[in-house]
Design a protein around this motif. Structure first.
Motif, PDB file in Angstrom:
ATOM      1  N   LEU A 183      67.854 -14.047  59.190  1.00  0.00           N
ATOM      2  CA  LEU A 183      68.201 -13.277  60.443  1.00  0.00           C
ATOM      3  C   LEU A 183      69.965 -13.344  60.770  1.00  0.00           C
ATOM      4  O   LEU A 183      70.698 -14.631  60.640  1.00  0.00           O
ATOM      5  CB  LEU A 183      67.741 -13.822  61.644  1.00  0.00           C
ATOM      6  CG  LEU A 183      65.586 -13.658  61.183  1.00  0.00           C
ATOM      7  CD1 LEU A 183      65.482 -14.866  62.688  1.00  0.00           C
ATOM      8  CD2 LEU A 183      65.825 -11.914  61.797  1.00  0.00           C
ATOM      9  N   LYS A 184      70.107 -12.343  60.880  1.00  0.00           N
ATOM     10  CA  LYS A 184      72.036 -12.365  61.143  1.00  0.00           C
ATOM     11  C   LYS A 184      71.736 -12.946  62.681  1.00  0.00           C
ATOM     12  O   LYS A 184      71.063 -12.687  63.509  1.00  0.00           O
ATOM     13  CB  LYS A 184      72.409 -11.138  61.622  1.00  0.00           C
ATOM     14  CG  LYS A 184      71.784  -9.752  61.697  1.00  0.00           C
ATOM     15  CD  LYS A 184      72.306  -8.649  61.520  1.00  0.00           C
ATOM     16  CE  LYS A 184      70.650  -7.384  62.050  1.00  0.00           C
ATOM     17  NZ  LYS A 184      71.256  -6.708  61.592  1.00  0.00           N
ATOM     18  N   GLY A 185      73.181 -13.787  63.401  1.00  0.00           N
ATOM     19  CA  GLY A 185      73.223 -13.815  64.617  1.00  0.00           C
ATOM     20  C   GLY A 185      72.423 -14.805  64.960  1.00  0.00           C
ATOM     21  O   GLY A 185      71.501 -15.567  64.278  1.00  0.00           O
ATOM     22  N   GLU A 186      72.433 -14.805  65.962  1.00  0.00           N
ATOM     23  CA  GLU A 186      71.758 -16.330  67.073  1.00  0.00           C
ATOM     24  C   GLU A 186      71.259 -15.563  68.092  1.00  0.00           C
ATOM     25  O   GLU A 186      71.129 -14.433  68.350  1.00  0.00           O
ATOM     26  CB  GLU A 186      72.844 -17.293  67.813  1.00  0.00           C
ATOM     27  CG  GLU A 186      74.891 -17.694  66.613  1.00  0.00           C
ATOM     28  CD  GLU A 186      74.575 -18.497  66.310  1.00  0.00           C
ATOM     29  OE1 GLU A 186      73.597 -19.627  66.723  1.00  0.00           O
ATOM     30  OE2 GLU A 186      75.466 -19.252  65.168  1.00  0.00           O
ATOM     31  N   ARG A 207      68.625  -8.675  65.986  1.00  0.00           N
ATOM     32  CA  ARG A 207      69.156  -9.308  65.298  1.00  0.00           C
ATOM     33  C   ARG A 207      67.580  -8.565  63.909  1.00  0.00           C
ATOM     34  O   ARG A 207      67.466  -9.095  62.766  1.00  0.00           O
ATOM     35  CB  ARG A 207      68.095 -10.858  65.108  1.00  0.00           C
ATOM     36  CG  ARG A 207      69.485 -11.820  66.414  1.00  0.00           C
ATOM     37  CD  ARG A 207      68.804 -12.593  66.455  1.00  0.00           C
ATOM     38  NE  ARG A 207      69.119 -14.284  65.439  1.00  0.00           N
ATOM     39  CZ  ARG A 207      68.436 -15.114  65.317  1.00  0.00           C
ATOM     40  NH1 ARG A 207      67.784 -15.923  66.022  1.00  0.00           N
ATOM     41  NH2 ARG A 207      68.752 -16.405  64.281  1.00  0.00           N
ATOM     42  N   SER A 255      86.684   2.040  60.941  1.00  0.00           N
ATOM     43  CA  SER A 255      87.729   1.138  60.899  1.00  0.00           C
ATOM     44  C   SER A 255      87.837   0.927  59.441  1.00  0.00           C
ATOM     45  O   SER A 255      88.455  -0.551  58.945  1.00  0.00           O
ATOM     46  CB  SER A 255      88.086  -0.552  61.706  1.00  0.00           C
ATOM     47  OG  SER A 255      86.723  -1.389  62.180  1.00  0.00           O
ATOM     48  N   SER A 256      86.013   0.060  58.800  1.00  0.00           N
ATOM     49  CA  SER A 256      86.389  -0.480  57.203  1.00  0.00           C
ATOM     50  C   SER A 256      87.005   0.236  55.973  1.00  0.00           C
ATOM     51  O   SER A 256      87.377   0.036  55.932  1.00  0.00           O
ATOM     52  CB  SER A 256      84.736  -0.885  57.396  1.00  0.00           C
ATOM     53  OG  SER A 256      84.071   0.824  57.510  1.00  0.00           O
ATOM     54  N   GLY A 257      87.181   1.518  56.300  1.00  0.00           N
ATOM     55  CA  GLY A 257      88.177   2.068  55.439  1.00  0.00           C
ATOM     56  C   GLY A 257      86.417   3.088  54.592  1.00  0.00           C
ATOM     57  O   GLY A 257      86.750   3.220  53.448  1.00  0.00           O
ATOM     58  N   GLN A 258      86.083   2.654  54.749  1.00  0.00           N
ATOM     59  CA  GLN A 258      84.694   2.876  54.029  1.00  0.00           C
ATOM     60  C   GLN A 258      84.186   4.493  54.021  1.00  0.00           C
ATOM     61  O   GLN A 258      84.291   4.889  52.690  1.00  0.00           O
ATOM     62  CB  GLN A 258      83.404   2.308  54.497  1.00  0.00           C
ATOM     63  CG  GLN A 258      82.535   2.325  53.019  1.00  0.00           C
ATOM     64  CD  GLN A 258      81.393   1.096  53.829  1.00  0.00           C
ATOM     65  OE1 GLN A 258      81.548   0.289  54.683  1.00  0.00           O
ATOM     66  NE2 GLN A 258      80.224   0.784  52.925  1.00  0.00           N
ATOM     67  N   SER A 274      85.771  -3.223  53.138  1.00  0.00           N
ATOM     68  CA  SER A 274      85.957  -2.029  52.435  1.00  0.00           C
ATOM     69  C   SER A 274      87.094  -2.281  51.251  1.00  0.00           C
ATOM     70  O   SER A 274      88.008  -3.069  51.680  1.00  0.00           O
ATOM     71  CB  SER A 274      86.083  -0.610  52.844  1.00  0.00           C
ATOM     72  OG  SER A 274      87.265  -0.708  53.199  1.00  0.00           O
ATOM     73  N   ALA A 299      89.803  -0.167  50.581  1.00  0.00           N
ATOM     74  CA  ALA A 299      90.762   0.441  51.184  1.00  0.00           C
ATOM     75  C   ALA A 299      91.553  -0.423  52.267  1.00  0.00           C
ATOM     76  O   ALA A 299      91.527  -0.646  52.090  1.00  0.00           O
ATOM     77  CB  ALA A 299      89.988   1.581  52.054  1.00  0.00           C
ATOM     78  N   ILE A 314      68.580 -20.364  61.507  1.00  0.00           N
ATOM     79  CA  ILE A 314      69.813 -21.448  61.742  1.00  0.00           C
ATOM     80  C   ILE A 314      69.989 -22.224  60.650  1.00  0.00           C
ATOM     81  O   ILE A 314      70.375 -21.987  59.361  1.00  0.00           O
ATOM     82  CB  ILE A 314      69.977 -21.680  62.685  1.00  0.00           C
ATOM     83  CG1 ILE A 314      70.035 -20.490  63.780  1.00  0.00           C
ATOM     84  CG2 ILE A 314      71.616 -21.441  62.591  1.00  0.00           C
ATOM     85  CD1 ILE A 314      70.863 -19.333  63.869  1.00  0.00           C
ATOM     86  N   GLN A 353      69.940 -20.146  57.275  1.00  0.00           N
ATOM     87  CA  GLN A 353      71.275 -19.550  56.718  1.00  0.00           C
ATOM     88  C   GLN A 353      72.546 -20.738  56.461  1.00  0.00           C
ATOM     89  O   GLN A 353      73.412 -20.317  55.322  1.00  0.00           O
ATOM     90  CB  GLN A 353      72.002 -19.556  58.438  1.00  0.00           C
ATOM     91  CG  GLN A 353      70.866 -18.579  59.847  1.00  0.00           C
ATOM     92  CD  GLN A 353      71.548 -17.878  60.606  1.00  0.00           C
ATOM     93  OE1 GLN A 353      72.726 -18.245  61.163  1.00  0.00           O
ATOM     94  NE2 GLN A 353      71.449 -16.212  61.155  1.00  0.00           N
TER      95      GLN A 353
END
Lengths: 460, 471
Positions: A307-310, A326, A350-353, B222, B224, B340, B343
């Motif tokens: 799971l991502k995050g908390e 999550r 902003s990732s520029g993908q 990415s 870029a 957790i 992870q």
């Protein structure tokens, strides 16, 4: 046998039934600015415990399972909702049909609700319910001998005749596997397992019907844990007790409980018979929780769902389904707020993908309009085809697990004033309600629409 | 530092042990008597290997690991044993420093403070640089009054001054041509990370490779964005600071004027600030390596502002800061929730593979051990009773204690009527049973068990200390 108990709710008496039980703790704060904040520790928990049944409450730390355990013993008073003790099933059915606050409903509450009992009935209730705490090192009075600790509830409830107290204490300790050499010892002379046995003997002193076990083995080593669990099983079958077994240790809950309730961030998300829930977990959180348990076998290769995050901050729980930020399977209607989607949206830009997105949003200024809408001020006129590009990118990104929040985007339009603002509106959230998957297995998740029970990726 | 460096090249050949602990005995002097916390424990760790030590509370597994770092509490004495790390015996001088003087009313511990200071100054160069530690409770082991960024920087400023200086110099030395080469290499998706590294190595600028690698290996960016960062790499160092940086790079310490610089605070700020800033940059890279979200904010935050999982990530970032050969992880996930924990375990496993670091993993949770370890040692009441490859230990446990321990674990995949039991409780370590310490609880105990059992090898790499397997 167990399924009959659950299905046959109509007959007999329900030992304990909670109705929409909630507890919100007030945080100290400035009352002038922003008002008091509340930690929503338990929200609308509803469950039943029957005679000689073990109910498991599982969840991670801070999910509210301990608070719920204390509420049902009236060690805490609820913010909302109520809990009935030993209520005839017929009366309970009647109560559910009554409008809240009506005279009849109030009469029933007066008779059975543990939060409305008069002094005499409250004493009776205290006799019938007990608790065993997690940490046996802090739950026993260091000044008292084992004998006194176990005799204390007997004395408090005026056990008659007094001359038999000593014999009763010896029998209780004997039942919990402690011989008479322990009678005069002080808690610090005992090991963790022995202390927990004393705590259990003390809880059983007044022959309660319901014992809440709040993480009774978390502070113990595996070998001692096995001893305590076996003892609890024996006590349950010998004395016909009911337990509420609170634990974060899923394997232990599986061994102990008949029914299991999975909690996440203050809410029950899944409930059902232990075997059913463990064999076919339905809620994505339960699935992830079960996949995360390390299995003591180096040869099995299990697939862990990370799971991502908390765990969310319960003073500001996520809207809709509290698990959605999550959740690896979240849908558009799981409760995404404009803020959450905007963050993911601008990360994508902003990732520029997608270089084409970079060209469109040179200096975007975002503005959250309400929970379901946010706007992007372009500072110039939107050119032809740009909206379609944005839509196309969003459509493609919806499948990407890192930008799952974009699934909540309903439409991208240009706001009217001078064509300089792009407005993104979201799917209205749907708060999940319990869906019956059959065999009294309930899950609160939008992946299971009220009528169906299909969910492709069930583990094992 | 010299202690290790001298021997680094000549002793650590192929198949050599990174750490070798031999018949370690640690005792604690208490009012009730002398507690024999660890007795006759031996184990080896090879480079890149994960060794698990498993046992119940108070069995001495943590003390055995603490002794390797020489962090044994004041009342504890390493009575006997050798701790060979990369060919150096860290426990060589124990007989000099600690003395047990018998008096009328019992024993008194005496230590030679001069020797102790000497030892401490040696150990400071090993701790963090060669061996680092991840503790169980990240709240109590992080400094509450320092920001996360400063705490990670501290490790770098203590051990990695030349590396920091090299990094700054490298940014000045790299030419636009080189940048172009790197850009092309990253942009043409064919070239692997290894090829990029090779390319940068050919430039012959120390400190450049790791900066390029840390950018190109980031998964959250990415291509870029990466190219943008690579472009921004070139930064001329100011002419006045270059001699200072060259000195630090060559000597691994600050010039005298800076060391005694309390009288010249401006000079100190000017030059040391440069290194401190660079240390912050490296800290950010480390945090990204351990998967910390929102790094810029976390660097400025205090430990109490982080959640348990994030604290443990910061702790791990600190542990890997100086690229140690060995990480001692003392119950790193016991205070965390299972999701957790999963992870963090995945993170440790990934880091182990990418950095090729050996890990000494201490835990009471057999499930975690099964997941992460290559070999496992089982400790009971201060004795190492069994040592085997992880598959062998779980499929074919030999020692009665190991068997009991494994049967007491509640299985997750099925419900069983009752769990296996080890009767009784752990004996007091002040007067442990003679011979095999498990014999008071062992269902197979015989007269012979009153003598110390030998260590028996039943198959390649599987050792057990039990009379049952003698002939």
């Amino acid at each position: 046998m167990q399924s009959e108990v659950i299905e046959g709710k109509q007959e007999g008496t329900v030992l304990l039934q909670t109705i929409r039980l909630s507890k919100h703790f007030a945080l100290k704060g400035n009352k002038l600015i922003g008002g008091t904040k509340f930690i929503r520790a338990v929200d609308e928990a509803e469950f039943a415990i029957h005679e000689n049944q073990v109910v498991g409450l599982v969840g991670e730390s801070g999910c509210g399972k301990t608070t719920l355990g204390r509420l049902i013993l009236r060690l805490l008073d609820p913010t909302e909702g109520t809990a009935f003790f030993r209520i005839p099933a017929a009366t309970l059915e009647k109560y559910r049909g009554l409008p809240a606050g009506s005279k009849e409903a109030r009469d029933i509450e007066k008779e059975y609700s543990i939060f409305r009992l008069n002094k005499k009935k409250m004493r009776e209730f205290r006799k019938n319910t007990q608790i065993v705490f997690q940490d046996p090192f802090s739950s026993l009075d260091p000044h008292m001998s084992v004998k006194d600790i176990v005799a204390e509830p007997l004395k408090a409830h005026h056990f008659n005749p007094k001359s038999e107290i000593e014999g009763k204490v010896e029998r209780l300790l004997e039942n919990c596997g402690l011989g008479e050499q322990f009678l005069d010892k002080l808690p610090h002379e005992l090991s963790g397992g022995q202390r927990q046995r004393v705590a259990i003997a003390r809880a059983l002193a007044m022959s309660p019907r319901l014992v809440v076990l709040d993480e009774p083995t978390s502070a113990l080593d595996v070998s001692v844990q096995a001893q305590i669990l076996n003892l609890l099983k024996k006590l349950k079958s010998d004395l016909g007790l009911s337990f509420v077994f609170i634990s974060h240790h899923l394997a232990v809950v599986r061994q102990m409980s008949d029914e299991v309730f999975v909690m996440y961030a203050g809410q029950i998300v899944e409930k059902g018979q232990t075997e059913v829930v463990f064999n076919s977990p339905a809620h994505p959180y339960t699935v992830a929780l079960m996949s995360a348990i390390p299995i003591p076998d180096p040869t099995t290769q299990r697939e862990i769902i990370l799971l991502k995050g908390e765990i969310p901050d319960l003073s500001r729980p996520p809207s809709g389904c509290r698990f959605h930020p999550r959740c690896p399977h979240a849908l558009g209607n799981c409760g995404w707020s404009a803020e959450e989607v905007a963050v993911v949206f601008f990360e994508l830009v902003s990732s520029g993908q997608y270089p084409e997105m970079n060209d469109i949003f040179l200096r975007p200024v975002q503005k959250i309009i309400n929970e379901q809408t946010f706007e992007i001020e372009m500072g110039r006129k939107i050119r032809e085809g740009e909206l379609d590009t944005v839509k196309r990118v969003l459509e493609r990104e919806k499948e990407n697990p890192t930008s799952i929040a974009l699934r909540a985007v309903k439409e991208v339009t240009s706001a009217t004033d001078g064509n300089t603002v792009i407005r993104v509106s979201l799917v209205p959230p749907l708060v999940p309600t319990f869906t019956n998957l059959g065999k009294s297995h309930f899950v609160a998740c939008n992946l299971y629409p009220a009528s169906s029970g299909s969910y492709g990726e069930k583990p094992e | 530092m010299h202690l290790i460096q001298e021997t680094e090249h000549n002793r650590l050949g192929n198949g050599a042990k990174l750490l070798s602990v031999r018949s370690l005995r640690i005792s604690f002097v208490t009012r009730r008597g002398i507690v024999q916390a660890v007795d006759d424990v031996s184990f080896d760790i090879e480079p890149g290997e994960t060794l698990g030590l498993v046992g119940e509370t108070g069995c001495g597994k943590t003390q055995a690991a603490m002794a390797v770092m020489r962090l044994t509490a004041e009342t504890g004495i390493i009575e006997k044993g050798e701790i060979w790390f990369k060919g150096v015996n860290l426990a060589e001088n124990i007989s000099k420093e600690f003395k047990l003087v018998k008096k009328k009313r019992g024993s008194v511990l005496k230590r030679d403070s001069a020797e102790l200071r000497k030892l401490e100054s040696q150990m400071v160069m090993i701790r963090g640089k060669h061996i680092s530690m991840v503790f169980q409770e990240p709240m109590t082991s992080l400094n509450p009054v320092r920001t996360v960024g400063r705490q990670i920087s501290e490790v770098l400023l203590t051990h990695e001054l030349p590396r920091l200086a090299d990094r700054i110099i490298a940014r000045g030395r790299v030419t636009p041509d080189m940048i172009g080469g790197i850009e092309r290499s990253i942009a043409s998706r064919k070239s692997t990370a290894e090829q990029v590294r090779e390319l940068v190595r050919n430039f012959g600028i120390p400190g450049l490779g790791e900066q390029v690698a840390s950018i190109s290996s980031r998964r959250d960016l990415s291509d870029a964005k990466k190219l943008q960062l690579i472009k921004g790499l070139r930064q001329e160092a100011s002419r006045t600071s270059l001699p200072f940086l060259r000195y630090v790079s060559a000597n691994g310490k600050l010039p005298i004027i800076h060391r005694a610089s309390s009288r010249l605070p401006l000079v100190r700020r000017r030059f040391l600030g440069m290194l401190e800033k660079e240390a912050m940059n490296v800290s950010a890279e480390l945090l990204s390596q351990v998967g910390m979200p929102n790094i810029a904010a976390v660097l400025r935050q205090y430990p109490h502002e982080l959640s348990g999982g994030m604290r443990q990530r910061a702790m791990i970032a600190m542990a890997i800061a100086a690229n140690p050969e060995l990480i001692i992880a003392d119950e790193p996930t016991s205070a965390l929730d299972v999701t957790i924990q999963a992870q963090i375990l995945r993170l440790l496993d990934d880091l182990k593979r990418t950095l090729n670091t050996a890990v000494l993993f201490i835990s009471h949770d057999m499930g975690v051990i099964a997941e992460i370890c290559d070999r496992v040692g089982v400790i009971y009441a201060g004795n190492l009773v069994e040592m085997a490859r992880v598959e062998d230990l779980f499929s074919n446990p030999l020692h009665p204690y190991t068997k009991g321990l494994l049967s007491a674990i509640p299985p997750f995949d099925r419900k069983i009527p009752s769990l296996g039991l080890i009767p009784g409780s752990v004996p007091s370590l002040i007067n442990p049973p003679e011979g095999c310490r498990f014999r008071t609880r062992c269902p197979f105990a015989t007269e012979r068990c009153k003598q110390t059992p030998p260590s028996i090898q039943t198959k390649e790499g599987h050792f057990v200390r039990c009379w049952l397997y003698a002939e």
